[in-house]
Design a protein around this motif. Structure first.
Motif, PDB file in Angstrom:
ATOM      1  N   SER A 112       0.771  -1.267   0.071  1.00 37.83           N
ATOM      2  CA  SER A 112       0.019   0.036  -0.080  1.00 37.83           C
ATOM      3  C   SER A 112       1.002   1.281   0.008  1.00 37.83           C
ATOM      4  O   SER A 112       0.610   2.203  -0.442  1.00 37.83           O
ATOM      5  N   GLU A 149       8.403  -3.078  -5.444  1.00 35.47           N
ATOM      6  CA  GLU A 149       7.219  -3.951  -5.267  1.00 35.47           C
ATOM      7  C   GLU A 149       7.139  -4.690  -6.672  1.00 35.47           C
ATOM      8  O   GLU A 149       7.459  -4.242  -7.610  1.00 35.47           O
ATOM      9  N   LEU A 199       7.280 -13.456  -3.032  1.00 37.46           N
ATOM     10  CA  LEU A 199       7.087 -14.167  -4.280  1.00 37.46           C
ATOM     11  C   LEU A 199       8.108 -13.715  -5.429  1.00 37.46           C
ATOM     12  O   LEU A 199       8.647 -12.681  -5.136  1.00 37.46           O
TER      13      LEU A 199
HETATM   14  N1  SAH Z   1       4.373  -2.798   3.787  1.00 35.58           N
HETATM   15  C1  SAH Z   1       3.430  -3.026   2.870  1.00 35.58           C
HETATM   16  C2  SAH Z   1       3.178  -4.644   2.989  1.00 35.58           C
HETATM   17  C3  SAH Z   1       2.359  -5.235   1.802  1.00 35.58           C
HETATM   18  S1  SAH Z   1       2.170  -6.964   1.950  1.00 35.58           S
HETATM   19  C4  SAH Z   1       1.994  -2.487   3.535  1.00 35.58           C
HETATM   20  O1  SAH Z   1       1.878  -2.419   4.818  1.00 35.58           O
HETATM   21  O2  SAH Z   1       1.090  -2.256   2.743  1.00 35.58           O
HETATM   22  C5  SAH Z   1       3.869  -7.586   1.037  1.00 35.58           C
HETATM   23  C6  SAH Z   1       4.064  -6.829  -0.262  1.00 35.58           C
HETATM   24  O3  SAH Z   1       5.153  -7.627  -0.690  1.00 35.58           O
HETATM   25  C7  SAH Z   1       3.029  -7.352  -1.252  1.00 35.58           C
HETATM   26  O4  SAH Z   1       2.655  -6.162  -1.836  1.00 35.58           O
HETATM   27  C8  SAH Z   1       3.558  -8.041  -2.347  1.00 35.58           C
HETATM   28  O5  SAH Z   1       3.247  -7.964  -3.592  1.00 35.58           O
HETATM   29  C9  SAH Z   1       5.179  -7.669  -1.953  1.00 35.58           C
HETATM   30  N2  SAH Z   1       6.140  -8.414  -2.573  1.00 35.58           N
HETATM   31  C10 SAH Z   1       6.007 -10.043  -2.434  1.00 35.58           C
HETATM   32  N3  SAH Z   1       7.175 -10.612  -2.818  1.00 35.58           N
HETATM   33  C11 SAH Z   1       8.086  -9.568  -3.491  1.00 35.58           C
HETATM   34  C12 SAH Z   1       9.053  -9.361  -4.124  1.00 35.58           C
HETATM   35  N4  SAH Z   1       9.811 -10.781  -4.403  1.00 35.58           N
HETATM   36  N5  SAH Z   1       9.424  -8.266  -4.392  1.00 35.58           N
HETATM   37  C13 SAH Z   1       8.989  -7.027  -4.186  1.00 35.58           C
HETATM   38  N6  SAH Z   1       7.610  -7.025  -3.494  1.00 35.58           N
HETATM   39  C14 SAH Z   1       7.306  -8.352  -3.181  1.00 35.58           C
END
Ligand code: SAH
Length: 230
Positions: free
Chosen positions: A106, A124, A225
């Motif tokens: 977010s 992201e 991921l």
């Molecule tokens: N700090 C954010 C957490 C979002 S959840 C908040 O509070 O809104 C974790 C986020 O990590 C997700 O948006 C997911 O898409 C991202 N994410 C997962 N694996 C990732 C990767 N390998 N590289 C970049 N982003 C990743």
């Protein structure tokens, strides 16, 4: 830059939002965080000032200050206030100036970080989230945050080394490029999956070529991921 301390610099009510998105709601969240053990006053001050409700869809905005994580679409979540505060507090022990965040989501954790460090890079992998976070951060004047759509497992090589790296998604092994992009004496803070499936917050400190891992509290995050979703 706008001051995060809206108690000293009150904004008009129409800009603050009303009811569940008001300053009083934010103050209550911060009082709860302090009771839960968050001791860093700067972190509490920033979270008291910043509009967390703007990081959710309108239908969920009234729940923004609850003690819970909330959905932001694409199977991802806005981290609960406590974990945002805790990770920022841990990071600040390092007094870092250059910080890399993996998992913009977010953009709320990104905003809190941007208020307490000099330069911030955040990666992201989901384009829709990356773009929306960018709009919010621009609107809120977080001009020291640079965002990139990429697989964060590769870090941000051109901007390395970093004093601190924060992961907001859970890995089962820490990506090697991230460790390599830590400055000497730097720390990486991340949720890490243990063999029994529980997730634990870890702090990895780099001393030359040595990496020392400290296990902290148990946590709950979405998984880290691979690849990019455009
Ligand atoms: N700090 C954010 C957490 C979002 S959840 C908040 O509070 O809104 C974790 C986020 O990590 C997700 O948006 C997911 O898409 C991202 N994410 C997962 N694996 C990732 C990767 N390998 N590289 C970049 N982003 C990743």
């Amino acid at each position: 830059m706008r001051s995060p301390d809206t108690r000293r610099y009150p904004r008009p009510e129409w800009l603050q939002g009303v009811g569940m998105t008001s300053q009083r709601t934010r103050d209550r969240m911060v009082e709860r965080l302090a009771r839960q053990g968050i001791a860093d006053h700067r972190v509490l001050e920033v979270m008291a000032g910043e509009p967390r409700h703007l990081f959710l869809d309108e239908a969920l905005a009234h729940r923004a200050y609850e003690d819970t994580s909330l959905p932001i679409g694409h199977g991802q979540t806005l981290s609960q206030p406590w974990i945002v505060a805790r990770m920022t507090e841990l990071l600040r022990e390092q007094a870092p100036t250059r910080v890399l965040e993996i998992g913009t989501g977010s953009g709320y954790q990104t905003l809190v970080l941007a208020r307490v460090v000099t330069e911030l890079w955040s990666v992201e992998r989901i384009n829709a989230l990356h773009r929306r976070a960018g709009e919010r951060l621009r609107l809120l004047g977080a001009h020291n945050a640079r965002l990139r759509l990429a697989d964060g497992g590769h870090g941000w090589p051109e901007a390395a080394p970093f004093d601190a790296i924060l992961l907001t998604a859970c890995a089962s092994t820490l990506p090697e490029p991230l460790l390599a992009q830590l400055a000497d004496g730097g720390v990486l803070i991340a949720p890490l999956a243990e063999q029994d499936g529980t997730q634990r917050l870890v702090r990895v400190r780099r001393e030359g070529t040595r990496f020392e891992t400290q296990r902290l509290e148990t946590v709950r995050f979405v998984p880290l991921l691979e690849g990019v979703i455009r």
